[in-house]
Design a protein around this motif. Structure first.
Motif, short mmCIF file in Angstrom:
data_model
loop_
_atom_site.label_atom_id
_atom_site.label_comp_id
_atom_site.label_asym_id
_atom_site.label_seq_id
_atom_site.Cartn_x
_atom_site.Cartn_y
_atom_site.Cartn_z
N VAL A 252 0.95 -1.07 0.00
CA VAL A 252 -0.05 0.08 -0.08
C VAL A 252 0.95 1.35 0.00
CG1 VAL A 252 -1.66 1.46 1.32
CG2 VAL A 252 -1.84 -1.02 1.27
N ARG A 253 0.62 2.03 -0.81
CA ARG A 253 1.19 3.51 -0.85
C ARG A 253 -0.12 4.61 -0.61
NH1 ARG A 253 4.96 5.32 -5.71
NH2 ARG A 253 4.97 7.39 -4.27
N MET A 254 -0.02 5.63 0.49
CA MET A 254 -0.83 6.53 0.75
C MET A 254 -0.24 7.71 0.78
SD MET A 254 -3.66 4.90 3.37
CE MET A 254 -4.58 3.31 2.90
N THR A 255 -1.13 8.97 0.31
CA THR A 255 -0.67 10.30 0.48
C THR A 255 -2.13 11.22 0.61
OG1 THR A 255 0.89 11.99 -0.04
CG2 THR A 255 -0.03 10.78 -1.87
N ARG A 256 -1.60 12.31 0.16
CA ARG A 256 -2.99 13.33 0.07
C ARG A 256 -2.66 14.31 -1.04
NH1 ARG A 256 -1.99 14.22 5.53
NH2 ARG A 256 -4.05 13.48 5.99
N ALA A 257 -3.77 14.75 -1.81
CA ALA A 257 -3.69 15.69 -2.74
C ALA A 257 -5.15 16.48 -2.97
CB ALA A 257 -3.36 14.92 -4.02
N ARG A 258 -4.90 17.36 -3.68
CA ARG A 258 -6.00 18.28 -3.91
C ARG A 258 -6.72 17.89 -5.43
NH1 ARG A 258 -2.81 22.59 -1.62
NH2 ARG A 258 -3.86 23.09 0.58
N LYS A 259 -5.65 17.42 -6.32
CA LYS A 259 -6.27 17.18 -7.62
C LYS A 259 -5.35 15.82 -7.92
CE LYS A 259 -6.96 21.79 -9.49
NZ LYS A 259 -6.76 22.74 -10.37
N VAL A 260 -6.05 15.09 -8.71
CA VAL A 260 -5.69 13.56 -9.09
C VAL A 260 -6.05 13.20 -10.34
CG1 VAL A 260 -5.77 11.14 -8.56
CG2 VAL A 260 -6.02 12.70 -6.76
N ARG A 261 -5.16 12.95 -11.14
CA ARG A 261 -5.37 12.32 -12.60
C ARG A 261 -4.74 11.05 -12.65
NH1 ARG A 261 -6.42 15.82 -16.83
NH2 ARG A 261 -6.64 18.17 -16.25
N ALA A 262 -5.46 9.98 -13.29
CA ALA A 262 -5.12 8.48 -13.34
C ALA A 262 -5.26 7.98 -14.84
CB ALA A 262 -5.74 7.68 -12.31
N ARG A 263 -4.39 7.58 -15.40
CA ARG A 263 -4.56 6.79 -16.81
C ARG A 263 -4.49 5.27 -16.33
NH1 ARG A 263 -4.01 9.35 -21.58
NH2 ARG A 263 -3.83 11.77 -21.28
N LEU A 264 -5.33 4.60 -16.99
CA LEU A 264 -5.36 2.97 -16.67
C LEU A 264 -4.87 2.31 -18.19
CD1 LEU A 264 -8.81 3.08 -15.05
CD2 LEU A 264 -6.67 3.36 -14.14
N GLY A 265 -4.20 1.18 -17.86
CA GLY A 265 -3.63 0.51 -19.03
C GLY A 265 -4.84 -0.34 -19.65
N ALA A 266 -6.03 -0.51 -19.09
CA ALA A 266 -7.18 -1.11 -19.46
C ALA A 266 -8.38 -0.56 -19.11
CB ALA A 266 -6.97 -2.62 -19.07
N PRO A 267 -9.36 -0.63 -19.56
CA PRO A 267 -10.91 -0.21 -19.16
C PRO A 267 -11.27 -0.97 -17.73
CG PRO A 267 -10.84 -0.87 -21.47
CD PRO A 267 -9.76 -1.39 -20.85
N MET A 268 -11.46 -0.01 -16.88
CA MET A 268 -11.90 -0.48 -15.56
C MET A 268 -13.03 0.21 -14.83
SD MET A 268 -8.27 -0.78 -13.77
CE MET A 268 -8.63 -1.93 -12.56
N THR A 269 -13.95 -0.39 -13.99
CA THR A 269 -14.88 0.12 -13.60
C THR A 269 -14.51 1.05 -12.56
OG1 THR A 269 -16.60 -1.91 -14.04
CG2 THR A 269 -17.31 -0.33 -12.24
#
Length: 318
Positions: A252-269
Motif C-alpha cells: 500500500v502507498r498512501m498520501t493526500r492531494a487536491r487534484k488527482v489524474r489517473a490513466r489506466l492500462g485497461a478499461p476498469m469500472t
C-alpha cells in the motif's frame, strides 16, 4: 405529546421508498410534525438515480433543510445535486451501507437521526469530485469497484454488509493493471496496481479503516494505491488495516492531494460512495473544500467544537 420548541421553515424529504429504518416513513412524518415544520416538501423515489431531480425541485421551492432517507448511494446522488447550494443536509441512514453517516457519528436510530438533523451542529464538509460527479465518502477503481459492482441489490438485501465480503473473495485473484497517477500535476505512481482509492473520510466499504488520518473538513483528498495480488497478499493488507495503520503494509502507498489524474492500462469500472459507475481508462478528481453543509452531532460538554471551515485548506496539512 408534541414538543413544538420552535417553528422550522421549509423542509424537504428526499426518500428512497425501498429503504427502511425504525418505524419507516410513517414514523418520520410523525417526528417531523413534532419538530414544528412550517412547510414540508415530500418526495419519494424508487431508485436513487431519480433523486437529483427531486433535490433540484426542492431547492427551487426554497428548501432550507433537506433530509436524505437512504444509504450511501442515495446520499451521494443528493449531495451531488446539493453541492455548493449552501442548503443544510440532514442524513437519515436507512440504507444497507451508511458509511457517511457512520463517519459523522449519525446513528442508525430514526428519532436520534432526526434530532441531529434539526438540533445538531452545522458543519461545512469537503466533497470529492470525480469525472464531474461529487462524492462524500470515497471513490475507487479496480478491486473495490469490481467488488461493489458484483454486490448487486439482491445480494445486499439478503446478506447486508457481508455481501461486500462475499464478492471481495471472488476478486482477490484479479489481475494487476498498469496505472499512472498524477497528484497536483506531479507523477506519484507508475506501475501495476490492483486498486486506486480516493477518500474523504476514514472508514470505507465493509467498515474498513483505510485512511487513518482522514478528515472531511481539511481540504484534502486521501489517495491510496494497492499493489496486492492474490489471497495471501490481500490478507496481509486487510490484516494490517484491522490491526495497525494501512500505510504500514508493503503493498500500500498512501498520501493526500487536491487534484488527482489517473490513466489506466485497461478499461476498469469505477465507483463513488459504494455505487458502481462506468468503465473508464481515465479518472480526473479534485477536492471541493466546504462543498456541503451537514448536520452532525453537537460536541459533548467539555469537547472542543469543530472549527468552521475557512476559505482555504489548512496550509499545515502536507
Amino acid at each position: 405529546m408534541l414538543r413544538h420548541r420552535h417553528r422550522v421553515g421549509t423542509v424537504a424529504v428526499i426518500a428512497h421508498r425501498r429503504k427502511s429504518l425504525g418505524g419507516g416513513l410513517d414514523e418520520l412524518r410523525r417526528l417531523l410534525a413534532d419538530e414544528g415544520v412550517g412547510r414540508l416538501l415530500w418526495y419519494e423515489v424508487p431508485k436513487s438515480r431519480k433523486a437529483p431531480k427531486r433535490v433540484r425541485r426542492a431547492l427551487k421551492e426554497g428548501a432550507e433543510l433537506v433530509l436524505v432517507w437512504g444509504g450511501d448511494g442515495m446520499v451521494q446522488r443528493c449531495v451531488d445535486a446539493l453541492a455548493g447550494s449552501g442548503v443544510t443536509v440532514g442524513i437519515i441512514p436507512a440504507g444497507t451501507a451508511n458509511l457517511f453517516a457512520r463517519n459523522l457519528g449519525v446513528p442508525e436510530d430514526l428519532p436520534e437521526a432526526v434530532r441531529i438533523a434539526f438540533h445538531g451542529e452545522s458543519r461545512r464538509l469537503d466533497l470529492g469530485k470525480v469525472n464531474g460527479e461529487h462524492f462524500a465518502v470515497m471513490a475507487g477503481v479496480g478491486f473495490d469497484a469490481e467488488m461493489i459492482k458484483d454486490a448487486d441489490r439482491g445480494l445486499k438485501d439478503r446478506l447486508g454488509r457481508a455481501a461486500y465480503v462475499w464478492t471481495g473473495l471472488r476478486h482477490v485473484r484479479g489481475e494487476l493493471v498498469r496505472m499512472k497517477v498524477e497528484l497536483d500535476g506531479v507523477t506519484w505512481f507508475e506501475g501495476e496496481a490492483s486498486c486506486l482509492l480516493l477518500g474523504n473520510v476514514g472508514t470505507i466499504t465493509g467498515g474498513i479503516e483505510a485512511f487513518d488520518d482522514a478528515r472531511p473538513d481539511d481540504g484534502w483528498l486521501e489517495v491510496g494505491v494497492t499493489t496486492a495480488k492474490g489471497p495471501v497478499q490481500w490478507a496481509r493488507v486487510l490484516g494490517r488495516m484491522s490491526t495497525g495503520r494501512s500505510d504500514d503494509s508493503p503493498f500500500v502507498r498512501m498520501t493526500r492531494a487536491r487534484k488527482v489524474r489517473a490513466r489506466l492500462g485497461a478499461p476498469m469500472t469505477y465507483e463513488l460512495d459504494g455505487g458502481a459507475k462506468d468503465t473508464v481508462t481515465k479518472l480526473k478528481a479534485k477536492v471541493v473544500p466546504g462543498g456541503i453543509v451537514v448536520r452532525v452531532p453537537a460536541a459533548a460538554p467539555g469537547e472542543r467544537p469543530a472549527e468552521p471551515l475557512a476559505g482555504q485548506p489548512e496550509a499545515t496539512r502536507p
